[in-house]
Write a protein that holds these residues in place. Structure first.
Motif, PDB file in Angstrom:
ATOM      1  N   ARG A 165       0.812  -1.215   0.000  1.00  0.00           N
ATOM      2  CA  ARG A 165       0.000   0.000   0.000  1.00  0.00           C
ATOM      3  C   ARG A 165       0.844   1.264   0.000  1.00  0.00           C
ATOM      4  O   ARG A 165       0.317   2.371  -0.122  1.00  0.00           O
ATOM      5  CB  ARG A 165      -0.923   0.017   1.225  1.00  0.00           C
ATOM      6  CG  ARG A 165      -2.026  -1.036   1.180  1.00  0.00           C
ATOM      7  CD  ARG A 165      -2.892  -0.981   2.416  1.00  0.00           C
ATOM      8  NE  ARG A 165      -4.007  -1.927   2.349  1.00  0.00           N
ATOM      9  CZ  ARG A 165      -5.198  -1.637   1.866  1.00  0.00           C
ATOM     10  NH1 ARG A 165      -5.446  -0.410   1.426  1.00  0.00           N
ATOM     11  NH2 ARG A 165      -6.157  -2.539   1.832  1.00  0.00           N
ATOM     12  N   GLU A 166       2.131   1.120   0.161  1.00  0.00           N
ATOM     13  CA  GLU A 166       3.024   2.274   0.179  1.00  0.00           C
ATOM     14  C   GLU A 166       4.357   1.848  -0.425  1.00  0.00           C
ATOM     15  O   GLU A 166       4.660   0.649  -0.502  1.00  0.00           O
ATOM     16  CB  GLU A 166       3.229   2.781   1.607  1.00  0.00           C
ATOM     17  CG  GLU A 166       3.781   1.740   2.543  1.00  0.00           C
ATOM     18  CD  GLU A 166       3.850   2.213   3.985  1.00  0.00           C
ATOM     19  OE1 GLU A 166       4.751   1.746   4.708  1.00  0.00           O
ATOM     20  OE2 GLU A 166       3.014   3.044   4.377  1.00  0.00           O
ATOM     21  N   PRO A 167       5.170   2.805  -0.878  1.00  0.00           N
ATOM     22  CA  PRO A 167       6.463   2.436  -1.451  1.00  0.00           C
ATOM     23  C   PRO A 167       7.393   1.905  -0.367  1.00  0.00           C
ATOM     24  O   PRO A 167       7.662   2.576   0.620  1.00  0.00           O
ATOM     25  CB  PRO A 167       6.977   3.748  -2.048  1.00  0.00           C
ATOM     26  CG  PRO A 167       6.273   4.820  -1.273  1.00  0.00           C
ATOM     27  CD  PRO A 167       4.937   4.259  -0.909  1.00  0.00           C
ATOM     28  N   THR A 168       7.836   0.690  -0.536  1.00  0.00           N
ATOM     29  CA  THR A 168       8.707   0.076   0.469  1.00  0.00           C
ATOM     30  C   THR A 168       9.631  -0.913  -0.197  1.00  0.00           C
ATOM     31  O   THR A 168       9.298  -1.499  -1.235  1.00  0.00           O
ATOM     32  CB  THR A 168       7.875  -0.645   1.553  1.00  0.00           C
ATOM     33  OG1 THR A 168       8.766  -1.253   2.500  1.00  0.00           O
ATOM     34  CG2 THR A 168       6.999  -1.733   0.945  1.00  0.00           C
ATOM     35  N   THR A 169      10.803  -1.098   0.370  1.00  0.00           N
ATOM     36  CA  THR A 169      11.717  -2.152  -0.068  1.00  0.00           C
ATOM     37  C   THR A 169      11.809  -3.249   0.988  1.00  0.00           C
ATOM     38  O   THR A 169      12.661  -4.127   0.903  1.00  0.00           O
ATOM     39  CB  THR A 169      13.117  -1.573  -0.349  1.00  0.00           C
ATOM     40  OG1 THR A 169      13.608  -0.941   0.837  1.00  0.00           O
ATOM     41  CG2 THR A 169      13.066  -0.565  -1.481  1.00  0.00           C
ATOM     42  N   GLU A 170      10.913  -3.200   1.982  1.00  0.00           N
ATOM     43  CA  GLU A 170      10.918  -4.233   3.013  1.00  0.00           C
ATOM     44  C   GLU A 170      10.434  -5.564   2.445  1.00  0.00           C
ATOM     45  O   GLU A 170       9.666  -5.623   1.479  1.00  0.00           O
ATOM     46  CB  GLU A 170      10.001  -3.811   4.165  1.00  0.00           C
ATOM     47  CG  GLU A 170      10.439  -2.540   4.884  1.00  0.00           C
ATOM     48  CD  GLU A 170      11.809  -2.684   5.523  1.00  0.00           C
ATOM     49  OE1 GLU A 170      12.055  -3.746   6.150  1.00  0.00           O
ATOM     50  OE2 GLU A 170      12.633  -1.762   5.376  1.00  0.00           O
ATOM     51  N   LYS A 171      10.873  -6.641   3.065  1.00  0.00           N
ATOM     52  CA  LYS A 171      10.404  -7.967   2.675  1.00  0.00           C
ATOM     53  C   LYS A 171       8.967  -8.155   3.144  1.00  0.00           C
ATOM     54  O   LYS A 171       8.642  -7.847   4.294  1.00  0.00           O
ATOM     55  CB  LYS A 171      11.307  -9.051   3.280  1.00  0.00           C
ATOM     56  CG  LYS A 171      12.741  -8.993   2.775  1.00  0.00           C
ATOM     57  CD  LYS A 171      13.621 -10.020   3.474  1.00  0.00           C
ATOM     58  CE  LYS A 171      15.056  -9.942   2.963  1.00  0.00           C
ATOM     59  NZ  LYS A 171      15.936 -10.921   3.653  1.00  0.00           N
ATOM     60  N   VAL A 172       8.124  -8.633   2.242  1.00  0.00           N
ATOM     61  CA  VAL A 172       6.700  -8.765   2.534  1.00  0.00           C
ATOM     62  C   VAL A 172       6.237 -10.151   2.109  1.00  0.00           C
ATOM     63  O   VAL A 172       6.618 -10.634   1.046  1.00  0.00           O
ATOM     64  CB  VAL A 172       5.878  -7.687   1.793  1.00  0.00           C
ATOM     65  CG1 VAL A 172       4.402  -7.810   2.110  1.00  0.00           C
ATOM     66  CG2 VAL A 172       6.389  -6.286   2.146  1.00  0.00           C
ATOM     67  N   ALA A 173       5.416 -10.791   2.933  1.00  0.00           N
ATOM     68  CA  ALA A 173       4.886 -12.110   2.600  1.00  0.00           C
ATOM     69  C   ALA A 173       3.715 -11.980   1.625  1.00  0.00           C
ATOM     70  O   ALA A 173       3.167 -10.892   1.417  1.00  0.00           O
ATOM     71  CB  ALA A 173       4.432 -12.819   3.875  1.00  0.00           C
ATOM     72  N   ARG A 174       3.325 -13.104   1.064  1.00  0.00           N
ATOM     73  CA  ARG A 174       2.192 -13.131   0.147  1.00  0.00           C
ATOM     74  C   ARG A 174       0.882 -12.958   0.907  1.00  0.00           C
ATOM     75  O   ARG A 174       0.698 -13.514   1.987  1.00  0.00           O
ATOM     76  CB  ARG A 174       2.152 -14.458  -0.617  1.00  0.00           C
ATOM     77  CG  ARG A 174       3.347 -14.709  -1.504  1.00  0.00           C
ATOM     78  CD  ARG A 174       3.286 -16.085  -2.144  1.00  0.00           C
ATOM     79  NE  ARG A 174       2.206 -16.190  -3.139  1.00  0.00           N
ATOM     80  CZ  ARG A 174       1.988 -17.277  -3.866  1.00  0.00           C
ATOM     81  NH1 ARG A 174       2.748 -18.361  -3.703  1.00  0.00           N
ATOM     82  NH2 ARG A 174       1.011 -17.282  -4.753  1.00  0.00           N
ATOM     83  N   ASN A 175      -0.018 -12.200   0.329  1.00  0.00           N
ATOM     84  CA  ASN A 175      -1.398 -12.172   0.802  1.00  0.00           C
ATOM     85  C   ASN A 175      -2.179 -13.276   0.110  1.00  0.00           C
ATOM     86  O   ASN A 175      -1.731 -13.841  -0.898  1.00  0.00           O
ATOM     87  CB  ASN A 175      -2.035 -10.821   0.504  1.00  0.00           C
ATOM     88  CG  ASN A 175      -1.463  -9.716   1.366  1.00  0.00           C
ATOM     89  OD1 ASN A 175      -0.419  -9.145   1.060  1.00  0.00           O
ATOM     90  ND2 ASN A 175      -2.147  -9.397   2.451  1.00  0.00           N
ATOM     91  N   SER A 176      -3.349 -13.581   0.624  1.00  0.00           N
ATOM     92  CA  SER A 176      -4.189 -14.586  -0.021  1.00  0.00           C
ATOM     93  C   SER A 176      -4.743 -14.035  -1.325  1.00  0.00           C
ATOM     94  O   SER A 176      -4.818 -12.820  -1.541  1.00  0.00           O
ATOM     95  CB  SER A 176      -5.342 -14.992   0.899  1.00  0.00           C
ATOM     96  OG  SER A 176      -6.286 -13.933   1.005  1.00  0.00           O
ATOM     97  N   GLU A 177      -5.167 -14.928  -2.192  1.00  0.00           N
ATOM     98  CA  GLU A 177      -5.760 -14.513  -3.458  1.00  0.00           C
ATOM     99  C   GLU A 177      -6.996 -13.653  -3.217  1.00  0.00           C
ATOM    100  O   GLU A 177      -7.207 -12.635  -3.894  1.00  0.00           O
ATOM    101  CB  GLU A 177      -6.099 -15.752  -4.295  1.00  0.00           C
ATOM    102  CG  GLU A 177      -6.478 -15.450  -5.719  1.00  0.00           C
ATOM    103  CD  GLU A 177      -6.494 -16.691  -6.594  1.00  0.00           C
ATOM    104  OE1 GLU A 177      -7.130 -16.639  -7.664  1.00  0.00           O
ATOM    105  OE2 GLU A 177      -5.867 -17.713  -6.220  1.00  0.00           O
ATOM    106  N   GLN A 178      -7.830 -14.033  -2.252  1.00  0.00           N
ATOM    107  CA  GLN A 178      -9.026 -13.260  -1.958  1.00  0.00           C
ATOM    108  C   GLN A 178      -8.671 -11.860  -1.477  1.00  0.00           C
ATOM    109  O   GLN A 178      -9.341 -10.875  -1.834  1.00  0.00           O
ATOM    110  CB  GLN A 178      -9.879 -13.970  -0.906  1.00  0.00           C
ATOM    111  CG  GLN A 178     -11.201 -13.275  -0.623  1.00  0.00           C
ATOM    112  CD  GLN A 178     -12.071 -13.145  -1.858  1.00  0.00           C
ATOM    113  OE1 GLN A 178     -12.352 -14.137  -2.522  1.00  0.00           O
ATOM    114  NE2 GLN A 178     -12.500 -11.930  -2.191  1.00  0.00           N
ATOM    115  N   GLU A 179      -7.622 -11.747  -0.668  1.00  0.00           N
ATOM    116  CA  GLU A 179      -7.207 -10.424  -0.194  1.00  0.00           C
ATOM    117  C   GLU A 179      -6.757  -9.544  -1.346  1.00  0.00           C
ATOM    118  O   GLU A 179      -7.010  -8.330  -1.353  1.00  0.00           O
ATOM    119  CB  GLU A 179      -6.091 -10.568   0.847  1.00  0.00           C
ATOM    120  CG  GLU A 179      -6.567 -11.099   2.192  1.00  0.00           C
ATOM    121  CD  GLU A 179      -5.435 -11.439   3.138  1.00  0.00           C
ATOM    122  OE1 GLU A 179      -5.652 -11.348   4.366  1.00  0.00           O
ATOM    123  OE2 GLU A 179      -4.328 -11.796   2.664  1.00  0.00           O
TER     124      GLU A 179
END
Length: 453
Positions: A165-179
């Motif tokens: 939702r914002e510009p980031t270079t942090e590591k992020v996990a996958r959200n669900s397909e529905q999300e």
């Protein structure tokens, strides 16, 4: 995920050029760049051009894949030449190390990064300082539409992906397909409410947002809302089905176009370069302005057109290349230099969305009406169907020939549960999603791989 994006300044040049010029020069503010703190409302139009550019192709030299993999994964395009990575997509046996799909993933996230940077920067500005107060929400709506379009391209290939939702270079996990679908709907609802009215197909409008949201609702089986939005676009007097199918693709101001990603030769989109051969066409006796012709039309698509369907000559042309007979994709023939516009939404899709949504609500008469509106405009006789299943197949067939090589066929077969039945190379549910690029998993241990890879 975006390990190579460490931009500390807004570096979208005055003609909406790429962020890449400043990504690796953190200590130098390039000429013509603007620090986020210095952005004023008068700068936002230029910065917004940079967001558009990211999805036209400026964020990745391989962005043509975001336009062509859908038809290549399905049965509309085939693989002919030297890039074996194209062959993996065509064979539905994509390696997690496939560089082209890796660039596709990265290009989409770079475009999303641009949208997020824009949204974060513009959100801080006082709406009263814009040329008119509503303009702030309008430009925010355009950027949120483009972000939603990027996530639509991701979720329909990879399933659940990280939501940023914002510009980031942090590591992020996958959200669900529905999300992911919910996030797309959230952005598009904002765009429907706040985007400006239609002025040109090169810009996001309320109608463009309604059109993409109708497609999303069809995919998520909210058929009532899909029909409602499609019908609202159909009722808009600024759009009409074209009397000349060929003109849709040779005239960027054709009234059937709702939104397209417009490009110039400088944008480096490259999509036509992989479709067009430099040959003399038997139908015209003239040479095309061709490229490397990696991706011919699949023979099954050529056979799918009814006798007398004039759309066939616009969609494909028979050619001889290297002494071999092929069918060449012809919708994007203006030039192989990338100056064609990629149609995101046009009016015929709205008729077919309404037809399918009505059919799924068991309104067979209404569905046939919308289906035959398209067929009759294309010079074909009305079709009939007496069962819901029979009508579903007729709509599927019409979508294939009407929207061929426009990025619909692969996910059409997935969302209707028909991919394994129709595509000979697809024998497992695992093949219905692309592998998460291994290079992304290597730098982000929070990412999990799709099953089967």
């Amino acid at each position: 995920m975006l390990n190579n994006i460490k931009t500390k300044v807004v570096c979208m040049a005055l003609l909406g050029l790429s962020l890449s010029a400043c990504e690796d020069k953190l200590n130098i503010e390039p000429r013509g760049s603007i620090s986020p703190e210095a952005v004023t409302p008068s700068d936002t139009e230029v910065l917004l051009n940079g967001v558009y550019d990211g999805f036209q192709g400026g964020a990745s030299s391989y962005h043509y894949l975001s336009f062509l993999t859908d038809d290549l994964s399905a049965d509309n395009l085939a693989y002919r030449a030297t890039f074996f990575q194209h062959g993996e997509v065509d064979d539905n046996s994509i390696s997690a190390n496939n560089l082209l799909t890796q660039y596709f993933w990265q290009g989409l996230y770079k475009g999303i990064y641009r949208a997020n940077f824009f949204l974060q920067t513009v959100d801080k500005l006082d709406e009263s300082t814009f040329s008119r107060p509503a303009r702030k929400d309008e430009v925010m709506a355009e950027a949120r539409y483009l972000r939603a379009y990027g996530y639509y391209s991701l979720v329909t290939r990879w399933g659940g992906v990280p939501i940023l939702r914002e510009p980031t270079t942090e590591k992020v996990a996958r959200n669900s397909e529905q999300e992911v679908w919910d996030f797309i709907i959230e952005d598009l609802k904002f765009a429907v409410e706040n985007a400006g009215d239609f002025r040109d197909a090169s810009y996001v409008s309320k109608s463009a947002a309604k059109a993409l949201l109708a497609r999303v609702y069809l995919a998520t089986k909210n058929y009532a809302e899909a029909e409602k939005l499609a019908e609202e676009v159909i009722a808009n007097e600024k759009f009409r089905l074209s009397d000349d199918y060929d003109n849709i693709f040779t005239n960027k101001s054709n009234a059937e176009r709702i939104f397209h990603l417009n490009s110039t030769a400088n944008d480096g989109t490259s999509m036509p370069y992989f479709l067009i051969a430099n040959v003399e066409l038997p139908s015209t006796g003239k040479n095309t302005n061709g490229g490397r012709f990696e991706l011919p039309i699949d023979n099954s698509l050529a056979a799918a057109f009814e006798d007398g369907d004039k759309r066939k000559a616009t969609t494909l042309q028979p050619i001889v290349f290297g002494g071999v007979d092929y069918f060449m994709a012809y919708k994007y023939r203006l030039s192989a230099d990338g100056s064609n516009a990629w149609t995101v939404s046009r009016l015929a899709e709205m008729y077919l969305i309404s037809a399918e949504a009505r059919a799924e609500q068991n309104n067979l008469i209404g569905a046939l009406e919308r289906l035959n509106d398209v067929r009759e405009k294309r010079g074909l006789l009305p079709t009939v169907a007496v069962t819901q299943d029979g009508l579903r197949l007729k709509i599927e067939q019409e979508r294939r020939v009407e929207l061929a090589v426009e990025g619909h066929r692969w996910y059409d077969l997935i969302r209707t549960g028909r991919a394994i039945e129709v595509l000979p190379n697809v024998t497992s549910e695992n093949q219905l999603k692309y592998p998460i690029p291994q290079a992304e998993i290597t730098v982000n241990e929070l990412l999990t791989q799709n099953p089967g890879y």
